[in-house]
Design a protein around this motif. Structure first.
Motif, PDB file in Angstrom:
ATOM      1  N   MET A   1       6.471  38.181  48.008  1.00  0.00           N
ATOM      2  CA  MET A   1       5.368  38.775  47.269  1.00  0.00           C
ATOM      3  C   MET A   1       4.713  37.711  46.396  1.00  0.00           C
ATOM      4  O   MET A   1       5.395  36.891  45.801  1.00  0.00           O
ATOM      5  CB  MET A   1       5.889  39.922  46.416  1.00  0.00           C
ATOM      6  N   ILE A   2       3.416  37.734  46.299  1.00  0.00           N
ATOM      7  CA  ILE A   2       2.684  36.795  45.445  1.00  0.00           C
ATOM      8  C   ILE A   2       2.959  37.162  43.995  1.00  0.00           C
ATOM      9  O   ILE A   2       2.865  38.320  43.599  1.00  0.00           O
ATOM     10  CB  ILE A   2       1.181  36.849  45.761  1.00  0.00           C
ATOM     11  N   ASN A   3       3.306  36.164  43.192  1.00  0.00           N
ATOM     12  CA  ASN A   3       3.656  36.438  41.799  1.00  0.00           C
ATOM     13  C   ASN A   3       2.806  35.678  40.792  1.00  0.00           C
ATOM     14  O   ASN A   3       3.109  35.666  39.612  1.00  0.00           O
ATOM     15  CB  ASN A   3       5.143  36.155  41.560  1.00  0.00           C
ATOM     16  N   GLY A   4       1.765  34.998  41.253  1.00  0.00           N
ATOM     17  CA  GLY A   4       0.917  34.262  40.324  1.00  0.00           C
ATOM     18  C   GLY A   4      -0.173  33.526  41.066  1.00  0.00           C
ATOM     19  O   GLY A   4      -0.294  33.630  42.287  1.00  0.00           O
TER      20      GLY A   4
END
Length: 115
Positions: A1-4
């Motif tokens: 998952m993209i976190n930033g």
């Protein structure tokens, strides 16, 4: 998952622009080695605007653009575009020490970074 997200500003004088983010804006940072500073940014959002070709723009958001312009001007920053009203808020553009530019704007729309 993209976190930033990681934003890159290309500069003809990276040392001066890093000093601006560190000393003028006071952004917390880590040193990735050899003075290569990576800064923590305030909350962010992304908008997709129509265009005739690909381009990107970085704008820092503030609650009162004129007060922020006044404060940064007092700290020696040069603004190459004064505060102007645009459909989505008020915007100004400052000259970075390395020769680039950086937008500053006061949104007058619902913001996504508070979600």
């Amino acid at each position: 998952m993209i976190n930033g997200a990681h934003v890159i500003i290309y500069s003809q004088d990276a040392v001066a622009d890093r000093a601006f983010f560190r000393d003028v804006l006071g952004y917390p940072h880590v040193d990735a080695g050899d003075g290569w500073l990576i800064f923590k940014l305030p909350p962010a959002e992304v908008a997709v605007h129509p265009s005739d070709g690909p381009s990107h723009e970085l704008l820092l958001m503030c609650d009162d653009v004129q007060a922020t312009v006044d404060e940064l001007t007092a700290n020696g920053m040069e603004f190459i575009e004064p505060v102007t009203t645009v459909g989505w808020g008020a915007k100004a553009v400052l000259r970075l020490p390395g020769g680039g530019s950086l937008g500053l704007y006061e949104p007058r729309h619902d913001v996504a970074y508070e979600l």
